[in-house]
Design a protein around this motif. Structure first.
Motif, PDB file in Angstrom:
ATOM      1  N   THR A 123       0.854  -1.195   0.000  1.00  0.00           N
ATOM      2  CA  THR A 123       0.000   0.000   0.000  1.00  0.00           C
ATOM      3  C   THR A 123       0.893   1.250   0.000  1.00  0.00           C
ATOM      4  OG1 THR A 123      -0.040   0.213   2.405  1.00  0.00           O
ATOM      5  CG2 THR A 123      -1.720  -1.209   1.425  1.00  0.00           C
ATOM      6  N   ALA A 124       0.288   2.436  -0.251  1.00  0.00           N
ATOM      7  CA  ALA A 124       1.081   3.680  -0.298  1.00  0.00           C
ATOM      8  C   ALA A 124       1.849   3.882   1.012  1.00  0.00           C
ATOM      9  CB  ALA A 124       0.157   4.874  -0.573  1.00  0.00           C
ATOM     10  N   VAL A 125       1.144   3.690   2.127  1.00  0.00           N
ATOM     11  CA  VAL A 125       1.795   3.887   3.428  1.00  0.00           C
ATOM     12  C   VAL A 125       2.742   2.718   3.729  1.00  0.00           C
ATOM     13  CG1 VAL A 125       1.367   4.108   5.909  1.00  0.00           C
ATOM     14  CG2 VAL A 125      -0.081   5.333   4.274  1.00  0.00           C
ATOM     15  N   GLY A 126       2.332   1.505   3.356  1.00  0.00           N
ATOM     16  CA  GLY A 126       3.166   0.318   3.582  1.00  0.00           C
ATOM     17  C   GLY A 126       4.519   0.432   2.884  1.00  0.00           C
ATOM     18  N   VAL A 127       4.516   0.971   1.667  1.00  0.00           N
ATOM     19  CA  VAL A 127       5.770   1.130   0.903  1.00  0.00           C
ATOM     20  C   VAL A 127       6.653   2.197   1.572  1.00  0.00           C
ATOM     21  CG1 VAL A 127       6.718   1.923  -1.308  1.00  0.00           C
ATOM     22  CG2 VAL A 127       4.782   0.321  -1.272  1.00  0.00           C
TER      23      VAL A 127
ATOM     24  N   THR B 147       8.662  16.381 -12.017  1.00  0.00           N
ATOM     25  CA  THR B 147       8.596  15.136 -11.235  1.00  0.00           C
ATOM     26  C   THR B 147       8.319  15.421  -9.753  1.00  0.00           C
ATOM     27  OG1 THR B 147      10.972  15.061 -10.719  1.00  0.00           O
ATOM     28  CG2 THR B 147      10.272  14.063 -12.804  1.00  0.00           C
ATOM     29  N   VAL B 148       8.190  16.708  -9.414  1.00  0.00           N
ATOM     30  CA  VAL B 148       7.873  17.093  -8.031  1.00  0.00           C
ATOM     31  C   VAL B 148       6.355  17.246  -7.893  1.00  0.00           C
ATOM     32  CG1 VAL B 148       8.128  18.940  -6.308  1.00  0.00           C
ATOM     33  CG2 VAL B 148      10.098  18.210  -7.656  1.00  0.00           C
ATOM     34  N   TYR B 149       5.793  16.666  -6.862  1.00  0.00           N
ATOM     35  CA  TYR B 149       4.332  16.695  -6.687  1.00  0.00           C
ATOM     36  C   TYR B 149       4.009  16.612  -5.184  1.00  0.00           C
ATOM     37  CZ  TYR B 149       4.866  11.683  -5.976  1.00  0.00           C
ATOM     38  OH  TYR B 149       5.252  10.453  -5.479  1.00  0.00           O
ATOM     39  N   PRO B 150       2.771  16.976  -4.782  1.00  0.00           N
ATOM     40  CA  PRO B 150       2.457  16.964  -3.348  1.00  0.00           C
ATOM     41  C   PRO B 150       2.099  15.570  -2.822  1.00  0.00           C
ATOM     42  CG  PRO B 150       0.584  17.761  -4.600  1.00  0.00           C
ATOM     43  CD  PRO B 150       1.683  17.540  -5.597  1.00  0.00           C
ATOM     44  N   GLY B 151       2.488  15.320  -1.576  1.00  0.00           N
ATOM     45  CA  GLY B 151       2.018  14.146  -0.832  1.00  0.00           C
ATOM     46  C   GLY B 151       1.246  14.687   0.362  1.00  0.00           C
ATOM     47  N   ARG B 152      -0.075  14.827   0.176  1.00  0.00           N
ATOM     48  CA  ARG B 152      -0.885  15.544   1.174  1.00  0.00           C
ATOM     49  C   ARG B 152      -0.903  14.811   2.519  1.00  0.00           C
ATOM     50  NH1 ARG B 152      -6.135  15.576   2.944  1.00  0.00           N
ATOM     51  NH2 ARG B 152      -7.065  17.611   3.412  1.00  0.00           N
TER      52      ARG B 152
ATOM     53  N   MET C 193       5.931   7.625  21.118  1.00  0.00           N
ATOM     54  CA  MET C 193       5.458   7.787  19.733  1.00  0.00           C
ATOM     55  C   MET C 193       4.981   6.417  19.247  1.00  0.00           C
ATOM     56  SD  MET C 193       8.213  10.454  18.130  1.00  0.00           S
ATOM     57  CE  MET C 193       9.784   9.720  18.585  1.00  0.00           C
ATOM     58  N   HIS C 194       3.928   6.418  18.452  1.00  0.00           N
ATOM     59  CA  HIS C 194       3.372   5.172  17.913  1.00  0.00           C
ATOM     60  C   HIS C 194       3.127   5.358  16.418  1.00  0.00           C
ATOM     61  CE1 HIS C 194       2.180   3.653  21.994  1.00  0.00           C
ATOM     62  NE2 HIS C 194       2.148   4.951  22.228  1.00  0.00           N
ATOM     63  N   THR C 195       3.464   4.342  15.633  1.00  0.00           N
ATOM     64  CA  THR C 195       3.200   4.378  14.185  1.00  0.00           C
ATOM     65  C   THR C 195       2.823   2.983  13.717  1.00  0.00           C
ATOM     66  OG1 THR C 195       4.910   6.067  13.900  1.00  0.00           O
ATOM     67  CG2 THR C 195       4.227   4.899  11.922  1.00  0.00           C
ATOM     68  N   THR C 196       1.809   2.885  12.854  1.00  0.00           N
ATOM     69  CA  THR C 196       1.488   1.586  12.251  1.00  0.00           C
ATOM     70  C   THR C 196       1.817   1.637  10.753  1.00  0.00           C
ATOM     71  OG1 THR C 196      -0.789   2.233  11.762  1.00  0.00           O
ATOM     72  CG2 THR C 196      -0.407   1.157  13.889  1.00  0.00           C
ATOM     73  N   SER C 197       1.931   0.444  10.158  1.00  0.00           N
ATOM     74  CA  SER C 197       2.297   0.373   8.734  1.00  0.00           C
ATOM     75  C   SER C 197       1.117   0.691   7.828  1.00  0.00           C
ATOM     76  CB  SER C 197       2.839  -1.013   8.403  1.00  0.00           C
ATOM     77  OG  SER C 197       1.865  -1.999   8.717  1.00  0.00           O
ATOM     78  N   GLY C 198      -0.066   0.901   8.406  1.00  0.00           N
ATOM     79  CA  GLY C 198      -1.237   1.236   7.598  1.00  0.00           C
ATOM     80  C   GLY C 198      -2.486   1.220   8.461  1.00  0.00           C
TER      81      GLY C 198
ATOM     82  N   GLY D  34      -8.201   2.634   3.995  1.00  0.00           N
ATOM     83  CA  GLY D  34      -7.713   3.021   2.658  1.00  0.00           C
ATOM     84  C   GLY D  34      -6.200   2.999   2.636  1.00  0.00           C
ATOM     85  N   SER D  35      -5.672   2.701   1.436  1.00  0.00           N
ATOM     86  CA  SER D  35      -4.237   2.447   1.296  1.00  0.00           C
ATOM     87  C   SER D  35      -3.370   3.666   1.578  1.00  0.00           C
ATOM     88  CB  SER D  35      -4.001   1.901  -0.110  1.00  0.00           C
ATOM     89  OG  SER D  35      -3.105   2.641  -0.827  1.00  0.00           O
ATOM     90  N   ASP D  36      -3.967   4.890   1.464  1.00  0.00           N
ATOM     91  CA  ASP D  36      -3.150   6.090   1.680  1.00  0.00           C
ATOM     92  C   ASP D  36      -3.420   6.752   3.028  1.00  0.00           C
ATOM     93  OD1 ASP D  36      -5.629   7.121   1.163  1.00  0.00           O
ATOM     94  OD2 ASP D  36      -5.058   8.234  -0.638  1.00  0.00           O
TER      95      ASP D  36
END
Ligand code: FAD
Length: 364
Positions: free
Chosen positions: A103-107, A210-215, A228-233, A237-239
């Motif tokens: 997924t977008a976040v997984g990658v 090739t530069v674009y936003p990642g909102r 701090m806590h973070t999950t892989s997704g 939704g994938s993003d």
């Protein structure tokens, strides 16, 4: 020794770090010119919106990995020695879910989630979490010592360090990079540093398509998570992403988020805002210790920032554009703080190469 006039375009974390590094050379006269400055909150200015923490994500052989390796010791030193910079140490817990692969976040978080990560010798106190320490929805996890930067203190601190070294800071909007020399306090310059982030895509003479936003959408709350806590997704939704980090020195807790490629929308999506808060409480119930409910969260504000993504990754390169030497330093996506010092030193090396070509040397 003759003086060299240098213009840095951009006053985000990249422009200010680069200006500070260059200002240590006594024969560089540095002016920073920028549309936005520390203190501003604007959709065209990514730096204030960042968490900001240090979670290594550079892939094998990438420039990013080298820049993260170079940057950590300096961030660590500033955290240890300079409390006025607004950085504190915080435990960082990262949780992997098998279903997020691809997924977008997984990658984005692929390297971060490994149980035997490349950064095990970089980040202190890294250990694999026992199954009993994982949230029920997660399959793997590690914990290590990292930092969280209060950007509302750190950016003005960087600006202050520049001023102490006689850097001139001024407002200006460039439509073409060739206008940069005229913005120097002396009216001319031999080297231009392009640190314009996402807007490099619109700056005349460069217009990097090739530069674009990642909102990224976030909430800042008064509640304290303890780590701090973070999950892989997420399951939304994938993003969509889940991360929590408590800023130093009363900066509140930043909760995210998402990584929406190509989305320029500056407005807070209220439905996403609800999902962001709910996911945080689900993963970290200690955020709402009395009720375990979102209503216990005390929201300071919601916000949106655009990460300066670039297809080929971070660009730190020199290029002659017309008559001007330009050193590019942009495209830092979701990792501008954790690659800032490495990028600034690389840009410095390129600026010194230009000087050498002109038969001059720099003086520290
Ligand atoms: P910017 O901060 O956008 O600065 C660009 C500067 O250039 C601005 O001052 C602007 O005014 C100026 N400029 C542009 N065009 C012109 C022009 N034509 N004329 C004059 N001036 C111009 N990174 C981390 O390391 N850790 C994190 O935890 C983290 N979390 C993030 C969370 C969110 C929600 C977001 C949005 C980003 C996050 N990031 C994080 C990424 C980080 O914020 C960015 O990589 C970084 O801020 C990029 O810095 P920059 O200086 O390149 O760009």
């Amino acid at each position: 020794m003759s003086q060299t006039n240098v213009v840095v375009v951009g006053a985000g974390v990249i422009g200010l770090s680069t200006a500070l590094v260059l200002s240590k050379h006594k024969n560089f006269n540095v002016t920073v010119v920028s549309k936005h400055m520390p203190g501003d909150y604007d959709i065209e200015y990514a730096s204030p919106w960042a968490g900001a923490n240090f979670m290594p994500v550079g892939k094998e052989g990438s420039k990013l990995r080298a820049l993260e390796k170079a940057t950590w010791p300096e961030v660590d030193r500033i955290c240890r020695e300079l409390p006025e910079a607004g950085i504190h140490y915080q435990e960082c817990r990262v949780y992997g879910r098998k279903k997020d692969e691809g997924t977008a976040v997984g990658v984005w978080f692929q390297e971060l989630m490994k149980e035997d990560p490349w950064f095990k010798d970089l980040m202190p106190d890294l250990r694999i979490l026992d199954k009993s320490e994982l949230p029920p929805s997660c399959d793997t996890g590690t914990v290590f010592k990292s930092v969280c930067i209060n950007t509302a203190i750190y950016l003005p601190w960087l600006a202050g360090q520049c001023l102490k070294n006689n850097v001139i800071l001024k407002r200006g909007i460039l439509s073409h990079i060739s206008e940069a020399p005229s913005h120097h306090s002396a009216g001319n310059a031999s080297i231009i540093l392009n640190c314009t982030g996402l807007l490099t895509s619109k700056l005349g003479g460069i217009m990097d398509t090739t530069v674009y936003p990642g909102r990224g959408q976030i909430a800042v709350v008064r509640n304290e998570p303890g780590a701090m806590h973070t999950t892989s997704g997420t399951d939304d939704g994938s993003d969509e992403a889940m991360y929590i980090m408590q800023r130093a020195a009363g900066g509140g807790t930043v909760i995210g988020g998402c990584l929406q490629h190509g989305n320029w929308d500056s407005q807070v999506d209220p439905n996403l805002a609800e999902r962001i808060l709910q996911r945080a409480v689900d993963i970290c119930p200690s955020l709402a210790p009395k009720t375990g409910k979102v209503t216990e969260l005390s929201v300071i504000r919601h916000g949106v920032g655009l990460r300066p993504m670039r297809e080929g990754g971070i660009r730190v390169e020199k290029e002659k554009i017309g008559k001007e030497w330009v050193v590019h330093n942009y495209g830092h996506a979701g990792y501008g703080y954790q690659s800032s010092w490495g990028s600034a030193w690389e840009a410095e090396r390129l600026a010194l190469e230009i000087l050498e070509k002109e038969g001059k040397t720099a003086k520290l």
